[in-house]
Write a protein that holds these residues in place. Structure first.
Motif, PDB file in Angstrom:
ATOM      1  N   ALA A 122       0.824  -1.214   0.000  1.00  0.00           N
ATOM      2  CA  ALA A 122       0.000   0.000   0.000  1.00  0.00           C
ATOM      3  C   ALA A 122       0.855   1.260   0.000  1.00  0.00           C
ATOM      4  N   GLU A 123       1.978   1.210   0.718  1.00  0.00           N
ATOM      5  CA  GLU A 123       2.847   2.378   0.805  1.00  0.00           C
ATOM      6  C   GLU A 123       3.736   2.556  -0.426  1.00  0.00           C
ATOM      7  N   HIS A 124       4.013   1.462  -1.136  1.00  0.00           N
ATOM      8  CA  HIS A 124       5.011   1.538  -2.203  1.00  0.00           C
ATOM      9  C   HIS A 124       4.472   1.385  -3.618  1.00  0.00           C
ATOM     10  N   VAL A 125       3.363   0.726  -3.780  1.00  0.00           N
ATOM     11  CA  VAL A 125       2.834   0.540  -5.130  1.00  0.00           C
ATOM     12  C   VAL A 125       1.907   1.718  -5.417  1.00  0.00           C
ATOM     13  N   THR A 126       2.548   2.800  -5.833  1.00  0.00           N
ATOM     14  CA  THR A 126       1.828   4.030  -6.152  1.00  0.00           C
ATOM     15  C   THR A 126       2.170   4.446  -7.572  1.00  0.00           C
ATOM     16  N   SER A 127       1.391   5.340  -8.123  1.00  0.00           N
ATOM     17  CA  SER A 127       1.662   5.792  -9.493  1.00  0.00           C
ATOM     18  C   SER A 127       3.006   6.508  -9.565  1.00  0.00           C
ATOM     19  N   ASP A 128       3.410   7.200  -8.490  1.00  0.00           N
ATOM     20  CA  ASP A 128       4.709   7.887  -8.489  1.00  0.00           C
ATOM     21  C   ASP A 128       5.855   6.883  -8.599  1.00  0.00           C
ATOM     22  N   VAL A 129       5.739   5.799  -7.852  1.00  0.00           N
ATOM     23  CA  VAL A 129       6.794   4.784  -7.862  1.00  0.00           C
ATOM     24  C   VAL A 129       6.831   4.055  -9.195  1.00  0.00           C
ATOM     25  N   THR A 130       5.673   3.697  -9.717  1.00  0.00           N
ATOM     26  CA  THR A 130       5.657   2.893 -10.943  1.00  0.00           C
ATOM     27  C   THR A 130       6.128   3.688 -12.161  1.00  0.00           C
ATOM     28  N   ARG A 131       6.171   4.995 -12.066  1.00  0.00           N
ATOM     29  CA  ARG A 131       6.691   5.810 -13.176  1.00  0.00           C
ATOM     30  C   ARG A 131       8.214   5.844 -13.215  1.00  0.00           C
ATOM     31  N   VAL A 132       8.847   5.490 -12.120  1.00  0.00           N
ATOM     32  CA  VAL A 132      10.309   5.504 -12.046  1.00  0.00           C
ATOM     33  C   VAL A 132      10.785   4.051 -12.064  1.00  0.00           C
ATOM     34  N   PRO A 133      11.369   3.610 -13.184  1.00  0.00           N
ATOM     35  CA  PRO A 133      11.723   2.190 -13.318  1.00  0.00           C
ATOM     36  C   PRO A 133      12.595   1.641 -12.185  1.00  0.00           C
ATOM     37  N   GLU A 134      13.572   2.423 -11.713  1.00  0.00           N
ATOM     38  CA  GLU A 134      14.456   1.939 -10.648  1.00  0.00           C
ATOM     39  C   GLU A 134      13.677   1.702  -9.358  1.00  0.00           C
ATOM     40  N   LEU A 135      12.769   2.621  -9.027  1.00  0.00           N
ATOM     41  CA  LEU A 135      11.964   2.450  -7.820  1.00  0.00           C
ATOM     42  C   LEU A 135      11.008   1.273  -7.961  1.00  0.00           C
ATOM     43  N   ALA A 136      10.399   1.155  -9.126  1.00  0.00           N
ATOM     44  CA  ALA A 136       9.470   0.054  -9.369  1.00  0.00           C
ATOM     45  C   ALA A 136      10.189  -1.288  -9.242  1.00  0.00           C
ATOM     46  N   LEU A 137      11.422  -1.371  -9.756  1.00  0.00           N
ATOM     47  CA  LEU A 137      12.209  -2.600  -9.657  1.00  0.00           C
ATOM     48  C   LEU A 137      12.493  -2.937  -8.198  1.00  0.00           C
ATOM     49  N   SER A 138      12.856  -1.941  -7.404  1.00  0.00           N
ATOM     50  CA  SER A 138      13.138  -2.177  -5.984  1.00  0.00           C
ATOM     51  C   SER A 138      11.908  -2.668  -5.245  1.00  0.00           C
ATOM     52  N   VAL A 139      10.771  -2.019  -5.482  1.00  0.00           N
ATOM     53  CA  VAL A 139       9.530  -2.414  -4.816  1.00  0.00           C
ATOM     54  C   VAL A 139       9.152  -3.838  -5.225  1.00  0.00           C
ATOM     55  N   GLU A 140       9.241  -4.134  -6.502  1.00  0.00           N
ATOM     56  CA  GLU A 140       8.917  -5.479  -6.986  1.00  0.00           C
ATOM     57  C   GLU A 140       9.842  -6.515  -6.351  1.00  0.00           C
ATOM     58  N   PHE A 141      11.135  -6.204  -6.257  1.00  0.00           N
ATOM     59  CA  PHE A 141      12.103  -7.133  -5.680  1.00  0.00           C
ATOM     60  C   PHE A 141      11.769  -7.410  -4.212  1.00  0.00           C
ATOM     61  N   VAL A 142      11.499  -6.359  -3.438  1.00  0.00           N
ATOM     62  CA  VAL A 142      11.181  -6.541  -2.019  1.00  0.00           C
ATOM     63  C   VAL A 142       9.905  -7.364  -1.869  1.00  0.00           C
ATOM     64  N   LEU A 143       8.885  -7.046  -2.650  1.00  0.00           N
ATOM     65  CA  LEU A 143       7.637  -7.820  -2.574  1.00  0.00           C
ATOM     66  C   LEU A 143       7.870  -9.289  -2.920  1.00  0.00           C
ATOM     67  N   GLN A 144       8.715  -9.552  -3.909  1.00  0.00           N
ATOM     68  CA  GLN A 144       9.032 -10.944  -4.247  1.00  0.00           C
ATOM     69  C   GLN A 144       9.680 -11.647  -3.062  1.00  0.00           C
ATOM     70  N   GLN A 145      10.612 -10.969  -2.388  1.00  0.00           N
ATOM     71  CA  GLN A 145      11.295 -11.577  -1.242  1.00  0.00           C
ATOM     72  C   GLN A 145      10.301 -11.859  -0.118  1.00  0.00           C
ATOM     73  N   LEU A 146       9.423 -10.895   0.152  1.00  0.00           N
ATOM     74  CA  LEU A 146       8.438 -11.076   1.221  1.00  0.00           C
ATOM     75  C   LEU A 146       7.488 -12.225   0.907  1.00  0.00           C
ATOM     76  N   LEU A 147       7.048 -12.297  -0.333  1.00  0.00           N
ATOM     77  CA  LEU A 147       6.140 -13.385  -0.715  1.00  0.00           C
ATOM     78  C   LEU A 147       6.844 -14.740  -0.672  1.00  0.00           C
ATOM     79  N   LYS A 148       8.098 -14.780  -1.101  1.00  0.00           N
ATOM     80  CA  LYS A 148       8.858 -16.034  -1.024  1.00  0.00           C
ATOM     81  C   LYS A 148       9.074 -16.466   0.419  1.00  0.00           C
ATOM     82  N   MET A 149       9.137 -15.502   1.330  1.00  0.00           N
ATOM     83  CA  MET A 149       9.316 -15.835   2.748  1.00  0.00           C
ATOM     84  C   MET A 149       8.153 -16.644   3.282  1.00  0.00           C
ATOM     85  N   THR A 150       6.984 -16.468   2.709  1.00  0.00           N
ATOM     86  CA  THR A 150       5.829 -17.212   3.204  1.00  0.00           C
ATOM     87  C   THR A 150       6.030 -18.716   3.049  1.00  0.00           C
ATOM     88  N   LEU A 151       6.949 -19.128   2.184  1.00  0.00           N
ATOM     89  CA  LEU A 151       7.262 -20.551   2.039  1.00  0.00           C
ATOM     90  C   LEU A 151       7.959 -21.106   3.281  1.00  0.00           C
TER      91      LEU A 151
END
Length: 161
Positions: A122-151
């Protein structure tokens, strides 16, 4: 082997033993082939003690245990790619080694973790972040790590996780 351990020790010495700073140098978001995971596994094996790994990780300030259990205490705004990768890999390593008590010290209840992931998104997936590729990549990477942790959660525990 010995060369890998020596190289890893020199890298860590160069970062004053700070694993997260070492990961920053490797640009984990763009590193191919699980190299960062292999580096972390080597770090974990060089430490040897699961309890010491948990203690060392506790100094980063992501999770905290209290009388009720383990809670995520890091602000979602401060969780970066390197910390998320380190947290996920350490949980995976402890699960693989059967270190259930140590793993429990790093993982909150599933409901707490889900709420944390939702807050992060909610805090990171915003239109401001998704317009900046580097920020979007970082947010996507962190979310992937968090979701993988559920394993790492014990799916057979009907009460807590």
């Amino acid at each position: 082997g010995k060369r890998r351990r020596d190289l890893l020790a020199r890298w860590l010495d160069g970062e004053e033993g700070n694993v997260v700073r070492l990961l920053v140098r490797f640009d984990v978001e763009n590193l191919d082939g699980g190299v960062a995971e292999k580096i972390l596994e080597s770090v974990f094996e060089s430490v040897g003690s699961a309890e010491r790994l948990v203690d060392d990780f506790g100094g980063i300030g992501i999770v905290e245990r209290d009388a009720v259990g383990c809670q995520v205490v890091v602000d979602p705004g401060t969780l970066d790619s390197e910390m998320a990768l380190y947290w996920r890999c350490l949980c995976g390593y402890l699960k693989e080694k059967g270190e259930v008590e140590c793993l429990d010290a790093l993982l909150p209840d599933a409901s707490v973790m889900c709420a944390f992931i939702a807050r992060f998104a909610a805090e990171h997936v915003t239109s401001d972040v998704t317009r900046v590729p580097e920020l979007a990549l970082s947010v996507e990477f962190v979310l992937q790590q968090l979701l993988k942790m559920t394993l790492s959660f014990d799916s057979t525990d009907e009460v807590g996780k």
